[in-house]
Scaffold this motif. Structure first.
Motif, PDB file in Angstrom:
ATOM      1  N   ALA A   1     -99.473  -6.921  26.320  1.00 59.27           N
ATOM      2  CA  ALA A   1     -99.982  -5.711  26.974  1.00 59.27           C
ATOM      3  C   ALA A   1     -99.341  -5.525  28.354  1.00 59.27           C
ATOM      4  O   ALA A   1     -99.006  -6.493  29.040  1.00 59.27           O
ATOM      5  N   PHE A   2     -99.206  -4.272  28.769  1.00 54.10           N
ATOM      6  CA  PHE A   2     -98.566  -3.935  30.039  1.00 54.10           C
ATOM      7  C   PHE A   2     -99.179  -4.684  31.225  1.00 54.10           C
ATOM      8  O   PHE A   2     -98.480  -5.119  32.119  1.00 54.10           O
ATOM      9  N   HIS A   3    -100.498  -4.844  31.231  1.00 50.76           N
ATOM     10  CA  HIS A   3    -101.186  -5.418  32.398  1.00 50.76           C
ATOM     11  C   HIS A   3    -101.059  -6.944  32.497  1.00 50.76           C
ATOM     12  O   HIS A   3    -101.458  -7.526  33.491  1.00 50.76           O
ATOM     13  N   ARG A   4    -100.452  -7.583  31.535  1.00 49.03           N
ATOM     14  CA  ARG A   4    -100.383  -9.046  31.529  1.00 49.03           C
ATOM     15  C   ARG A   4     -99.093  -9.557  32.172  1.00 49.03           C
ATOM     16  O   ARG A   4     -98.302 -10.284  31.585  1.00 49.03           O
ATOM     17  N   ALA A   5     -98.904  -9.192  33.437  1.00 46.07           N
ATOM     18  CA  ALA A   5     -97.666  -9.524  34.157  1.00 46.07           C
ATOM     19  C   ALA A   5     -97.407 -11.028  34.211  1.00 46.07           C
ATOM     20  O   ALA A   5     -96.260 -11.474  34.098  1.00 46.07           O
ATOM     21  N   GLU A   6     -98.453 -11.828  34.383  1.00 39.70           N
ATOM     22  CA  GLU A   6     -98.274 -13.276  34.427  1.00 39.70           C
ATOM     23  C   GLU A   6     -97.721 -13.801  33.102  1.00 39.70           C
ATOM     24  O   GLU A   6     -96.819 -14.644  33.079  1.00 39.70           O
ATOM     25  N   ALA A   7     -98.249 -13.272  31.999  1.00 43.73           N
ATOM     26  CA  ALA A   7     -97.746 -13.668  30.685  1.00 43.73           C
ATOM     27  C   ALA A   7     -96.296 -13.232  30.511  1.00 43.73           C
ATOM     28  O   ALA A   7     -95.484 -13.986  29.954  1.00 43.73           O
ATOM     29  N   HIS A   8     -95.957 -12.049  31.006  1.00 46.14           N
ATOM     30  CA  HIS A   8     -94.576 -11.567  30.879  1.00 46.14           C
ATOM     31  C   HIS A   8     -93.615 -12.530  31.578  1.00 46.14           C
ATOM     32  O   HIS A   8     -92.546 -12.853  31.040  1.00 46.14           O
ATOM     33  N   GLY A   9     -93.995 -12.973  32.775  1.00 48.47           N
ATOM     34  CA  GLY A   9     -93.162 -13.933  33.498  1.00 48.47           C
ATOM     35  C   GLY A   9     -92.992 -15.227  32.719  1.00 48.47           C
ATOM     36  O   GLY A   9     -91.900 -15.796  32.655  1.00 48.47           O
ATOM     37  N   PHE A  10     -94.077 -15.697  32.105  1.00 51.51           N
ATOM     38  CA  PHE A  10     -94.020 -16.912  31.281  1.00 51.51           C
ATOM     39  C   PHE A  10     -93.042 -16.727  30.127  1.00 51.51           C
ATOM     40  O   PHE A  10     -92.187 -17.581  29.878  1.00 51.51           O
ATOM     41  N   TYR A  11     -93.152 -15.610  29.414  1.00 48.18           N
ATOM     42  CA  TYR A  11     -92.277 -15.383  28.260  1.00 48.18           C
ATOM     43  C   TYR A  11     -90.814 -15.280  28.682  1.00 48.18           C
ATOM     44  O   TYR A  11     -89.923 -15.803  28.002  1.00 48.18           O
ATOM     45  N   GLU A  12     -90.559 -14.643  29.806  1.00 45.37           N
ATOM     46  CA  GLU A  12     -89.179 -14.552  30.292  1.00 45.37           C
ATOM     47  C   GLU A  12     -88.646 -15.934  30.663  1.00 45.37           C
ATOM     48  O   GLU A  12     -87.490 -16.251  30.383  1.00 45.37           O
ATOM     49  N   GLN A  13     -89.487 -16.783  31.262  1.00 46.04           N
ATOM     50  CA  GLN A  13     -89.081 -18.162  31.567  1.00 46.04           C
ATOM     51  C   GLN A  13     -88.758 -18.937  30.293  1.00 46.04           C
ATOM     52  O   GLN A  13     -87.946 -19.866  30.317  1.00 46.04           O
ATOM     53  N   GLN A  14     -89.387 -18.559  29.192  1.00 46.09           N
ATOM     54  CA  GLN A  14     -89.173 -19.229  27.909  1.00 46.09           C
ATOM     55  C   GLN A  14     -87.988 -18.648  27.136  1.00 46.09           C
ATOM     56  O   GLN A  14     -87.753 -19.024  25.993  1.00 46.09           O
ATOM     57  N   GLY A  15     -87.252 -17.719  27.756  1.00 44.23           N
ATOM     58  CA  GLY A  15     -86.045 -17.166  27.137  1.00 44.23           C
ATOM     59  C   GLY A  15     -86.235 -15.874  26.372  1.00 44.23           C
ATOM     60  O   GLY A  15     -85.305 -15.397  25.717  1.00 44.23           O
ATOM     61  N   PHE A  16     -87.426 -15.284  26.429  1.00 47.24           N
ATOM     62  CA  PHE A  16     -87.656 -14.003  25.774  1.00 47.24           C
ATOM     63  C   PHE A  16     -87.162 -12.879  26.673  1.00 47.24           C
ATOM     64  O   PHE A  16     -87.194 -12.988  27.900  1.00 47.24           O
ATOM     65  N   GLU A  17     -86.697 -11.809  26.049  1.00 48.66           N
ATOM     66  CA  GLU A  17     -86.232 -10.637  26.801  1.00 48.66           C
ATOM     67  C   GLU A  17     -86.978  -9.401  26.337  1.00 48.66           C
ATOM     68  O   GLU A  17     -87.428  -9.327  25.190  1.00 48.66           O
ATOM     69  N   LYS A  18     -87.108  -8.458  27.237  1.00 50.35           N
ATOM     70  CA  LYS A  18     -87.711  -7.177  26.872  1.00 50.35           C
ATOM     71  C   LYS A  18     -86.688  -6.431  26.030  1.00 50.35           C
ATOM     72  O   LYS A  18     -85.558  -6.220  26.455  1.00 50.35           O
ATOM     73  N   ARG A  19     -87.085  -6.043  24.825  1.00 46.77           N
ATOM     74  CA  ARG A  19     -86.150  -5.417  23.914  1.00 46.77           C
ATOM     75  C   ARG A  19     -86.577  -4.026  23.484  1.00 46.77           C
ATOM     76  O   ARG A  19     -85.740  -3.188  23.154  1.00 46.77           O
ATOM     77  N   ALA A  20     -87.885  -3.765  23.456  1.00 47.38           N
ATOM     78  CA  ALA A  20     -88.342  -2.494  22.903  1.00 47.38           C
ATOM     79  C   ALA A  20     -89.752  -2.189  23.384  1.00 47.38           C
ATOM     80  O   ALA A  20     -90.436  -3.054  23.932  1.00 47.38           O
ATOM     81  N   TYR A  21     -90.161  -0.982  23.185  1.00 53.14           N
ATOM     82  CA  TYR A  21     -91.557  -0.606  23.364  1.00 53.14           C
ATOM     83  C   TYR A  21     -92.277  -0.829  22.039  1.00 53.14           C
ATOM     84  O   TYR A  21     -91.693  -0.694  20.967  1.00 53.14           O
ATOM     85  N   LEU A  22     -93.557  -1.116  22.112  1.00 51.31           N
ATOM     86  CA  LEU A  22     -94.389  -1.205  20.916  1.00 51.31           C
ATOM     87  C   LEU A  22     -95.250   0.044  20.871  1.00 51.31           C
ATOM     88  O   LEU A  22     -95.926   0.375  21.849  1.00 51.31           O
ATOM     89  N   PHE A  23     -95.197   0.760  19.787  1.00 50.27           N
ATOM     90  CA  PHE A  23     -96.034   1.937  19.599  1.00 50.27           C
ATOM     91  C   PHE A  23     -97.115   1.586  18.600  1.00 50.27           C
ATOM     92  O   PHE A  23     -96.864   0.904  17.616  1.00 50.27           O
ATOM     93  N   SER A  24     -98.308   2.052  18.850  1.00 47.84           N
ATOM     94  CA  SER A  24     -99.451   1.675  18.041  1.00 47.84           C
ATOM     95  C   SER A  24    -100.337   2.890  17.810  1.00 47.84           C
ATOM     96  O   SER A  24    -100.433   3.773  18.662  1.00 47.84           O
ATOM     97  N   ARG A  25    -101.004   2.918  16.668  1.00 49.76           N
ATOM     98  CA  ARG A  25    -101.898   4.013  16.330  1.00 49.76           C
ATOM     99  C   ARG A  25    -103.075   3.474  15.514  1.00 49.76           C
ATOM    100  O   ARG A  25    -102.872   2.766  14.527  1.00 49.76           O
ATOM    101  N   SER A  26    -104.274   3.791  15.922  1.00 43.64           N
ATOM    102  CA  SER A  26    -105.452   3.375  15.178  1.00 43.64           C
ATOM    103  C   SER A  26    -105.567   4.159  13.882  1.00 43.64           C
ATOM    104  O   SER A  26    -105.222   5.339  13.820  1.00 43.64           O
ATOM    105  N   LEU A  27    -106.068   3.518  12.838  1.00 40.40           N
ATOM    106  CA  LEU A  27    -106.278   4.181  11.540  1.00 40.40           C
ATOM    107  C   LEU A  27    -107.740   4.172  11.192  1.00 40.40           C
ATOM    108  O   LEU A  27    -108.494   3.338  11.571  1.00 40.40           O
TER     109      LEU A  27
END
Length: 143
Positions: free
Chosen positions: A117-143
């Motif tokens: 989620a956008f608001h989880r900046a601390e998690a984003h930093g962790f994932y980037e430290q682990q070698g993950f890169e931002k690649r795309a947006y996630l689009f979601s729709r409730s059914l």
């Protein structure tokens, strides 16, 4: 000492507590989540790992293996990764992530992905430290 192992049905109550920490704004239905958890344990396409210390589940990570045209093979999607609030910063998340990535490699995944989620900046930093890169947006729709 922390041990990373496959989850069992009996781990659910402790994992449920972790899921409440992961999604604090969401009202969780324990029975519904147990049914989903049980299906995941029985599935060939999902893997659940937990980090355990003295019989206490300190972390949880899940992987879904997807047949993927873009990768011309299997892609691993990390659905959840959560470490108990009192145990964060001790390397448990890194250990869970390394173990789940190892499983993804073993089953033939050429890539692993996750969303956060956008608001989880601390998690984003962790994932980037682990070698993950931002690649795309996630689009979601409730059914």
């Amino acid at each position: 000492m922390i041990v990373i192992r496959q989850c069992a049905s009996t781990d659910f109550e402790q994992i449920f507590v972790l899921l409440k920490q992961l999604w604090p704004e969401k009202t969780l239905d324990s029975d519904a989540l147990f049914r989903v958890y049980s299906r995941g344990l029985a599935s060939d396409l999902q893997r659940y790992l937990c980090a355990v210390e003295n019989e206490n589940v300190a972390g949880f990570c899940s992987l879904t293996i997807k047949n993927n045209l873009w990768q011309a093979g299997y892609l691993g999607h990390i659905d959840e990764l959560v470490v108990s609030k009192g145990k964060r910063g001790l390397g448990i998340g890194s250990a869970l992530l390394a173990a789940i990535i190892g499983i993804a490699k073993e089953v033939g995944c050429s890539r692993v992905e996750l969303d956060s989620a956008f608001h989880r900046a601390e998690a984003h930093g962790f994932y980037e430290q682990q070698g993950f890169e931002k690649r795309a947006y996630l689009f979601s729709r409730s059914l």
